[in-house]
Scaffold this active site. Structure first.
Site, PDB file in Angstrom:
ATOM      1  CD  GLU A  55      -1.337  -2.274   2.168  1.00  0.00           C
ATOM      2  OE1 GLU A  55      -0.114  -2.559   2.067  1.00  0.00           O
ATOM      3  OE2 GLU A  55      -2.123  -2.881   2.917  1.00  0.00           O
ATOM      4  CG  ASP A 203      17.577 -39.216  -8.035  1.00  0.00           C
ATOM      5  OD1 ASP A 203      18.076 -40.302  -8.342  1.00  0.00           O
ATOM      6  OD2 ASP A 203      16.372 -38.951  -8.134  1.00  0.00           O
TER       7      ASP A 203
END
EC number: 3.5.4.26
Lengths: 323, 323
Positions: A55, A203
């Site tokens: 704002e 992995d």
């Protein structure tokens, strides 16, 4: 002004809020647009670290044009002064804004309604659209406030028959370039990524963001394990411990099947991102392990389709948890 | 006339052809529309058992209006006299039709081009749109003619994570009413339905068509087994034996995982119908068994997405085999 216009401007404010995420963390990424005579007079979004607020930026860019204008803001303006700046509700009223349309009341019971009341007391016309937090980019804020934990997205990249790897373990690649780029974009929007211990050991995924201009946006890396995490990683002992992931509002769970099942079993997944490749693997490794389902009836009514869209040859399916 | 109009009228003719299927078997279900001054003057589709042909019906309904009109027909008109009636090419020319637009040349080498040539020799303007057989409802005819076997659709009703049943074997129900009604419609369009031996022993599925007005349209029931079939069923010893399924142009394989894998392993699936329910099962029974995939690279480039559409809470994904 008709509600259709509210929704349109709030969607635009939500698009601005995306620029805040995830740099505003742990503050919610908020978007704000000031409209006068049907034109944008100012706009803003929460700045890195949480201040200034959306704002304040929007009022700054609007200047005198804010007087008599309408402010569209995704989250209820704050009403509390802090060391870091004045309350937005006071700033908005002082600038002479005529009306404020709020996307969502602040779910934090300590401030809910107080910002709106402060505005109304100052003579500003206020209305709240009560849009879903997810539509406003505020799902992380809502989860943190209401549930005391991050918003959790589970990503799975699968074949048509639900496999995330061949029986041999081969998993590169299931999906194509466009889908993988989309995953990287989703990573860049998260505060933290998590994989299971088995996936980390097998992995050792980089989990980085390989998109031009976003290379520095790689989120924190977490592994689901009761053991010590390797360097550069943090350990989460169990899904139920996510409430302790400090400052994390959006968690992105990338698998494997054990981690996916652990989060699902504890009903700790809010959103599914399913990347589906046009291939059949047959007898491969499935994406979700045992989740302790007692009967099929229990599986129904939990997921709502939000979107299905092509990503090149692949398809992205987005589902959210109905709560 | 522009090609866009050709496509539009041929699509309308293909929609009529759907009315012929599967009652015209083993003859292809053909649709025909006669258009004069932009309006439909006559229409027809292959009648049960294969005669009269679509063109003959369309000419009958058009009467004198056929003179100078355009005939849109999904398949090249026949040029051979048979005991059951005159050649359509002769009928069309005799009726004074000015031009004929053909959806697809007859893939049967014995007649391909001959019907078109007969028309042209009679002074009729002929052009062929060369549309895909699948768009014209002629996939069964094309497979039978070119490959010597039925067109094969594999249907799977799965969870988001690719399960067709819970680990316990419970499979009722994965998908909802709308998806199941769609399956019944697909059954009614098939000449034969096949399940695996395990599925027959475990579920003893009715495989009937529970749709108002289509109850009598239940296709032949086949089981993939080397043993004797129970009463009311026929036995197919192996997928490679489908060429011997006499009169069957459209085969609908309903599972289970073993039958699906057997057909896929021998590359005998032309179309996938994937009904996907918005549920996660986790560690359930997967829809496709081992298909002997050597590497992920071999899995790519085989399936093209034709359609994805919601069926109530579920989703239907249609893929076709690229060949």
């Amino acid at each position: 002004m008709p509600a259709a216009d509210d929704a349109r401007w709030l969607a635009a404010a939500a698009a601005l809020a995306e620029r805040a995420r995830p740099l505003s963390r742990p503050n919610p990424g908020v978007g704000a647009i000031i409209v006068k005579d049907g034109k944008v007079a100012g706009r803003g979004w929460t700045q890195p670290g949480g201040r200034p607020h959306a704002e304040a930026i929007a009022l700054d860019t609007a200047g005198d044009a804010a007087r008599g204008a309408t402010l569209y803001v995704t989250l209820e303006p704050c009403a509390h002064r802090s060391e870091r700046g004045p309350a937005c509700a006071d700033l908005v009223a002082a600038a002479g804004v005529a009306q404020v349309v709020i996307g969502m009341a602040d779910p934090d019971a300590r401030t809910a309604g107080i910002g709106a009341a402060r505005l109304a007391d100052s003579g500003v016309a206020v209305r709240c659209a009560d849009l879903p937090a997810a539509d406003l980019g505020l799902a992380g804020h809502e989860c943190a406030t209401v549930l005391g934990r991050p918003h959790v997205t589970l990503k799975l990249a699968m074949s048509l028959d639900g496999c995330i790897a061949a029986a041999s373990g081969e998993s590169k690649w299931i999906t194509g370039d466009i889908a993988r780029a989309h995953v990287h974009r989703e990573r860049a929007r998260a505060d933290a990524i998590l994989v299971g211990g088995g996936t980390l050991r097998t992995d050792y995924p980089a989990l980085d963001v390989r998109l031009p201009g976003l290379e520095t946006r790689a989120p924190e890396r977490w592994v689901l394990t009761r053991q010590a995490a390797p360097e550069g990683w943090q350990a989460l002992p169990s899904p139920q411990a996510i409430g302790g992931m400090e400052g994390v509002r959006f968690l992105f769970v990338e698998g494997g099947a054990g981690a996916a099942a652990a989060f699902l079993q504890h009903d700790l997944v809010d959103r599914l991102l399913l990347y589906r490749a046009p291939i059949l693997i047959g007898g491969g490794r499935t994406g979700v392990g045992d989740i302790g389902l007692a009967s099929l009836a229990d599986a129904h009514g939990r997921w709502r389709r939000e979107d299905i869209r092509p990503l090149g040859p692949d398809t992205l399916e987005i589902y959210t948890r109905t709560r």
